[in-house]
Design an enzyme around this catalytic site. Structure first.
Site, PDB file in Angstrom:
ATOM      1  CD1 TRP A 126      -2.701   1.549   0.525  1.00  0.00           C
ATOM      2  CD2 TRP A 126      -2.051   1.819   2.536  1.00  0.00           C
ATOM      3  NE1 TRP A 126      -3.404   2.674   0.931  1.00  0.00           N
ATOM      4  CE2 TRP A 126      -3.196   2.786   2.384  1.00  0.00           C
ATOM      5  CE3 TRP A 126      -1.374   1.821   3.960  1.00  0.00           C
ATOM      6  CZ2 TRP A 126      -3.667   3.541   3.142  1.00  0.00           C
ATOM      7  CZ3 TRP A 126      -2.057   2.695   4.957  1.00  0.00           C
ATOM      8  CH2 TRP A 126      -3.010   3.383   4.527  1.00  0.00           C
ATOM      9  CG  ASP A 207      -2.112  -2.790   7.173  1.00  0.00           C
ATOM     10  OD1 ASP A 207      -3.262  -2.541   7.580  1.00  0.00           O
ATOM     11  OD2 ASP A 207      -1.656  -1.852   6.273  1.00  0.00           O
ATOM     12  CB  ALA A 209      -6.771  -2.873   5.990  1.00  0.00           C
ATOM     13  CE  LYS A 242     -10.671  -0.255   3.033  1.00  0.00           C
ATOM     14  NZ  LYS A 242      -9.721   0.777   3.433  1.00  0.00           N
TER      15      LYS A 242
END
Length: 392
Positions: A126, A207, A209, A242
């Site tokens: 990212w 991470d 997400a 999300k």
């Protein structure tokens, strides 16, 4: 003073948003922005979130500050959702403004605790990962991750590069649904990565997400839980944008796992860093998440809708892979069905991506990352035909 400032490079995704917005064609397709969209192109408010907001409106009596670390109930609920049982005595945690805030605070903690450590990131990753690292002036290195030929994980490259990690270095891993590639490690590969990191004395930084967007809410947490069980120290940055659909509420959490005897000290340092940055974290989204996770009916409805979202993306993946196979008369894009999460990197050149945008009104990131959730039954054949025309 301000005259000394120089223009900053534009964020490529934000620039793409502006280009899409200014395009007058009513046939344009947005596959660049990383948000979930339903078949109508809307990013809906989840049913459980709506119900929790209504309940909160009825019972909330104050808007005073919450604690520096956020509400303890939120932190505890997030630790339990991500890690399951058995980690409460090791988990220091703070609420953050989204997953980005969690990553920033994690890097600030690394800088405070081990300023000489190198942070290893996947290539690709990212874009905000290297951007924040560079801004903070931290040491950074890359490990190979994506195989441009197979559109899968270059696992031999992963192992070879992580074998060069120094003791005390930090290795940033995508817990599931790798962004931007969509290519993920298998359970066996995760175990092998853990073996290498243990042997090298590295600290994992995960991470997370997209929990719930890949193989399921519990399944997407499996690798993180395995890492948490094997390592004495782990950093986990998680987002509710999300899986709860509350993008604009900026709701995230940073979890730092440590030895139980060190937990209070680590917790104090996390609260200190929050104070230096934004003092008290935003609470509205965190309170909604807490209400949903603590209420059996709301939690069940949220999990059911999240599963609907996940399955809709899997269906779109299969539909797109089939359409591309038919349009190109080849299996070169079959990998799309095997990827997980919102994203896949198609392997197109920047020139081909430009042609798709300029001639077909199809917007994707320059490295050919597409947001699967930006498609629907009408646009899948349009995209497949355009890719066949551009890529041959």
């Amino acid at each position: 003073m301000l005259e000394a400032l120089n223009p900053q490079p534009q964020d490529k995704i934000l620039q793409l948003i502006a280009m899409y917005r200014d395009d007058p064609r009513d046939t344009k397709i947005d596959l660049g922005v990383g948000v979930y969209k339903d078949a109508t192109g809307l990013t809906p408010v989840m049913r459980a979130v709506k119900a929790a907001e209504k309940k909160l409106w009825e019972v909330e009596t104050t808007k005073t500050y919450t604690g520096l670390a956020g509400e303890p109930a939120y932190n505890a609920a997030m630790v339990a959702m991500i890690l399951g049982d058995g980690f409460a005595d090791r988990a220091a945690s703070v609420a953050t403004p989204g997953g980005t805030g969690a990553i920033r605070q994690a890097l600030e903690l690394i800088k405070l605790a081990s300023p000489g450590a190198t942070v290893w990131i996947s290539n690709p990753t990212w874009p905000n990962h290297p951007s924040i690292l560079k801004y903070l002036g931290m040491k950074m290195a890359e490990y190979r991750y994506f195989d441009a030929e197979t559109r899968g994980v270059d696992f031999a490259g992963v192992l070879e590069d992580l074998g060069r990690v120094a003791k005390g270095d930090i290795v940033l891993l995508h817990g599931c649904c790798h962004n931007p590639t969509g290519a993920n490690l298998t359970a066996d590969q995760w175990a092998q990565v853990a073996d290498v990191l243990e042997a090298r004395g590295a600290v994992p930084f995960i991470d997370l997400a997209y929990q719930g967007f890949g193989d399921g809410l519990e399944e997407d947490a499996a690798a993180t839980r395995m890492i948490a069980a094997r390592f004495p120290e782990v950093l986990i940055a998680a987002s509710c944008s999300k899986n709860f659909g509350i993008y604009r509420e900026r709701t995230g959490v940073l979890i730092a796992l440590t030895e139980p005897a060190r937990r209070a000290v680590v917790q104090g340092n996390l609260a200190f860093l929050n104070r230096q940055n934004y003092s008290f974290p935003p609470d509205h989204g965190a309170r909604l998440v807490t209400m949903i996770l603590e209420d059996d009916a709301l939690r069940a409805d949220w999990k059911a809708e999240l599963e609907e979202v996940r399955r809709s993306m899997l269906t779109l993946r299969k539909t797109l892979a089939d359409a591309l196979r038919q349009a190109t008369n080849s299996d070169r894009f079959d990998f799309v069905a095997d990827h997980r999460g919102m994203f896949s990197r198609l392997g197109l050149t920047e020139a081909q991506v430009s042609v798709l945008r300029e001639e077909h009104g199809i917007y994707m990131v320059g490295d050919s990352r597409i947001n699967i959730a930006g498609l629907n039954a009408r646009t899948v054949p349009i995209l497949a035909a355009a890719i066949a025309k551009v890529a041959g």
